[in-house]
Motif scaffolding. Structure first.
Motif: not given
Length: 185
Positions: A49-71
């Motif tokens: 219901r919250r994450f219809p696909t694994k792609e959407l789940l991974a995108t949100e789950a990795f938000e912090d890592q992506m910010r760390a990558c940018y930094a």
């Protein structure tokens, strides 16, 4: 205006994201969605219901890592020494990826159709390409080094096997140092 979740729904969402982060970090992206739901203590219907696909789940789950990558990449770009900036990025990205196997898979495009993540990935890769160009212009990186070489290093780094996360990070640091020797002019 974003839809606000009830507190129990928000708690479930956070548990799902925490479980996904933990499982993606240790198992990679191949972990089944049902296992993520089980680990989070929710039913599969709640997860989907919250994450219809694994792609959407991974995108949100990795938000912090992506910010760390940018930094990391921004810090490398800000370094006045092009070699030092490039080396810092390779070392720290290898370490970040050694700590989280799932992020590496997502970063090197396991989910090419996750549009939000693809745009983030493209931005980071464009910046890394700029670091390579600067270091080459300064005569510090071999002229034949291309962005795909750095991606290959990240993919190889993901293959490091070690008995503990700390040992994997230590091995990753050694691997990054060896890769940097190969990049250096």
């Amino acid at each position: 205006m974003p839809h606000l979740l009830r507190s129990d729904a928000q708690d479930n969402r956070e548990r799902v994201l925490d479980a996904a982060r933990a499982l993606f970090a240790t198992e990679g992206l191949d972990v089944p969605m049902r296992e993520i739901a089980r680990r989070a203590g929710v039913g599969p219907a709640t997860l989907y219901r919250r994450f219809p696909t694994k792609e959407l789940l991974a995108t949100e789950a990795f938000e912090d890592q992506m910010r760390a990558c940018y930094a990391i990449v921004d810090e490398g770009l800000a370094d006045p020494d092009p070699w030092h900036g490039f080396a810092l990025v390779v070392e720290r990205l290898c370490e970040l990826h050694a700590r989280d196997r799932g992020f590496t898979a997502a970063f090197v495009s396991a989910f090419p159709h996750a549009l939000d993540f693809a745009a983030d990935r493209a931005r980071a890769l464009k910046s890394i390409a700029e670091l390579i160009r600067r270091a080459q212009d300064a005569g510090r990186v071999h002229p034949d080094v291309v962005l795909d070489d750095v991606i290959l290093v990240l993919m190889a780094n993901n293959g490091i096997q070690a008995p503990t996360p700390a040992a994997r990070v230590a091995a990753s640091r050694r691997f990054a140092a060896l890769a940097l020797r190969g990049f250096r002019a």
